[in-house]
Design a protein around this motif. Structure first.
Motif, short mmCIF file in Angstrom:
data_model
loop_
_atom_site.label_atom_id
_atom_site.label_comp_id
_atom_site.label_asym_id
_atom_site.label_seq_id
_atom_site.Cartn_x
_atom_site.Cartn_y
_atom_site.Cartn_z
N ASN A 3 0.84 -1.20 0.00
CA ASN A 3 0.00 0.00 0.00
C ASN A 3 0.87 1.25 0.00
N VAL A 4 0.60 2.14 -0.95
CA VAL A 4 1.35 3.39 -1.12
C VAL A 4 0.39 4.55 -0.92
N VAL A 5 0.87 5.61 -0.26
CA VAL A 5 0.09 6.85 -0.18
C VAL A 5 1.01 8.01 -0.54
N GLU B 64 -3.09 13.74 4.26
CA GLU B 64 -2.40 14.72 5.09
C GLU B 64 -1.99 14.03 6.39
N GLY B 65 -1.14 14.69 7.17
CA GLY B 65 -0.66 14.08 8.40
C GLY B 65 -1.78 13.64 9.32
N ARG B 66 -2.86 14.41 9.36
CA ARG B 66 -3.98 14.09 10.25
C ARG B 66 -4.73 12.82 9.83
N ASP B 67 -4.49 12.35 8.60
CA ASP B 67 -5.15 11.12 8.12
C ASP B 67 -4.41 9.86 8.54
N LEU B 68 -3.19 10.02 9.06
CA LEU B 68 -2.36 8.86 9.39
C LEU B 68 -2.36 8.60 10.89
N THR C 78 -3.71 4.37 7.67
CA THR C 78 -4.53 5.51 7.26
C THR C 78 -5.98 5.21 7.59
N ARG C 79 -6.70 6.25 7.97
CA ARG C 79 -8.12 6.08 8.29
C ARG C 79 -8.92 5.96 7.01
N THR C 80 -9.78 4.99 6.92
CA THR C 80 -10.68 4.83 5.78
C THR C 80 -12.08 4.56 6.31
N GLN D 152 -6.18 1.11 7.61
CA GLN D 152 -5.52 0.33 6.56
C GLN D 152 -4.02 0.53 6.68
N ARG D 153 -3.26 -0.57 6.69
CA ARG D 153 -1.80 -0.53 6.85
C ARG D 153 -1.14 0.12 5.63
N ILE D 154 -0.15 0.98 5.88
CA ILE D 154 0.59 1.67 4.83
C ILE D 154 2.03 1.15 4.82
N ASP D 155 2.53 0.83 3.64
CA ASP D 155 3.89 0.30 3.50
C ASP D 155 4.88 1.36 3.01
#
Length: 482
Positions: free
Chosen positions: A226-228, A255-259, A268-270, A275-278
């Motif tokens: 997962n990429v953001v 944005e930072g507040r989403d992590l 990240t919030r969904t 959801q895990r971020i790599d």
């Protein structure tokens, strides 16, 4: 010379003209372009300008100029005449940039581990360790694949003899690639016949190549990492680019507040939960990434991100601390860095550079300020710069005081006669404007370059400054197979 080019003067021996020889004849790779534009009237040009402006407006292609009262966002200035690079010239640029980026990555890996190049006194240790962007906290932290610089935009110019030279390297969060991609779409709409007459190498695969590069540096073994894209937000000057690239790659723009950090892992919030971020393609500078490590007042990053990075649970592109290698003082040592790590001669030369931290150079700089360009070591966008021949005596005196007070913070270079390219002023006059070129290098398992780049053009008459913040614009860049 036909039609629109009749009044165009390419005879100056001070500049290399990209399109015409000194005798006014088109260079071979520009012949079809000059012929095609010769068939247009100024009214035709204005009509095609409207096509481009409508496209840019509909796409929301804008940039932000800080400190301007009359508005925040502007449509990015675009010139209708493409810059054309033949395949043999592009091959030299490509090989030179890959060599350069490979050596700079070796340099970063070294100074954040054994610091052998400093012990061997190839680069003075005080210049590296005293750099604003050297991050002592990350000595011993090795990023995935040992790659520090995953996205690079090096600025290339041509001197009066037509030689390609590297003006500077941008290794932190280089911008402009979205304009490269959108310029191509705009020009294909405005001049479809001209485009079809050339064998132009495609660039529209850049977002897919970027995504592949980011997935290659994932620290986890998951088959689809997962990429953001991490953005400072809508008020950042390059926000359009952040959202554009996220959309083109099919990944989330955050944005930072989403992590959220949980157990040294990034989520990240969904709407479906966390959801895990790599991998994070961050467009936020080092000092704003984590208030627990860097600036405590930062609202742009997320607390705990650096611990997750150190633990190897998330990759950051570009890695933390890469800014030391695009410090303009360190730039002057890149030829030696290439020789040291690769045992090769540089394929692309630097611009001659003087360092005020050297007493002999300091004397020369102060005596020749009216002839030199002086730059702050860690500024960008055309800020913190003195163009000697265009400056007043008062401006030179003030800059001399700054240089003497902080010699480590400045470099000086000759006033390079950047090559010129025919460009339109107000769609009513064709004139030679100075240009540079920013190709983009991607580096995952190996370095690759999409053929082309962002050609920036100084749209103020006589100006050598191509940055959009200083009145510059851009052109579509065609790498062609003849």
């Amino acid at each position: 010379m036909i039609s629109l080019f009749k009044q165009y003067d390419a005879s100056s021996d001070r500049f290399y003209d990209e399109v015409l020889t000194a005798h006014g004849n088109p260079r071979s790779h520009y012949d079809k372009m000059v012929h095609r534009f010769g068939q247009f009237s100024l009214e035709d040009i204005r009509t095609r300008r409207q096509i481009v402006n409508i496209f840019f407006r509909n796409q929301g292609i804008t940039f932000t100029v800080y400190g301007v009262e009359e508005g925040i966002e502007r449509i990015f200035p675009f010139d209708l005449i493409p810059r054309i690079i033949p395949s043999d010239e592009w091959g030299r640029i490509e090989r030179g940039l890959i060599q350069r980026i490979t050596a700079l990555n070796e340099f970063l890996a070294d100074i954040y581990s054994n610091q052998k190049i400093l012990k061997d006194r190839v680069v003075p240790a005080e210049l590296v360790l005293g750099s604003k962007h050297f991050r002592r906290e990350f000595i011993g932290v090795r990023p995935p694949l040992g790659v520090y610089i995953h996205v690079t935009g090096s600025d290339i110019i041509r001197d009066r003899d037509g030689r390609y030279l590297v003006l500077e390297d941008n290794l932190r969060t280089p911008s402009g690639v979205s304009y490269m991609l959108q310029n191509r779409q705009a020009l294909k709409r405005a001049f479809p016949v001209l485009f079809d007459r050339y064998k132009v190498r495609p660039i529209d695969n850049y977002p897919q190549e970027l995504l592949r590069t980011l997935q290659e540096i994932s620290p986890t073994s998951r088959p689809s990492p997962n990429v953001v894209v991490l953005t400072p937000g809508i008020y950042n000057s390059a926000y359009f680019e952040h959202s554009f690239l996220a959309r083109q790659m099919g990944v989330e723009l955050c944005e930072g507040r989403d992590l959220v950090i949980n157990n040294n892992k990034v989520y990240t919030r969904t709407t479906r939960g966390l959801q895990r971020i790599d991998v994070i393609y961050r467009r936020v500078d080092d000092e704003f990434l984590d208030p627990l490590v860097f600036r405590p007042d930062s609202k742009l990053g997320v607390a705990g991100l650096i611990n997750a990075y150190r633990k190897g649970n998330v990759a950051l592109a570009n890695a933390i601390g890469t800014g030391v290698a695009d410090d303009k003082v360190i730039y002057s040592f890149v030829p030696e860095i290439i020789r040291y790590y690769l045992g090769e001669e540089p394929l692309l030369d630097n611009v001659e550079t003087w360092l005020p931290s050297n007493p002999k150079d300091m004397k020369y700089i102060l005596e020749n300020l009216d002839k030199l360009v002086v730059k702050a070591a860690n500024e960008s966008g055309g800020y913190g710069m003195l163009v000697g021949p265009e400056s007043t005596e008062e401006e030179r005196e003030k800059f001399a005081e700054k240089i003497v007070a902080e010699p480590r913070n400045y470099i000086a270079q000759p006033t390079i006669s950047l090559s010129r390219h025919p460009s339109f002023f107000n769609d009513s006059e064709l004139a030679g404007c100075h240009i540079d070129l920013r190709p983009y290098v991607l580096y995952g398992k190996s370095p690759i370059i999409v053929p082309g780049g962002l050609t920036r053009v100084a749209l103020k008459r006589g100006s050598l400054v191509v940055n959009s913040s200083q009145g510059g614009g851009s052109k579509d860049t065609w790498v062609i197979d003849e």
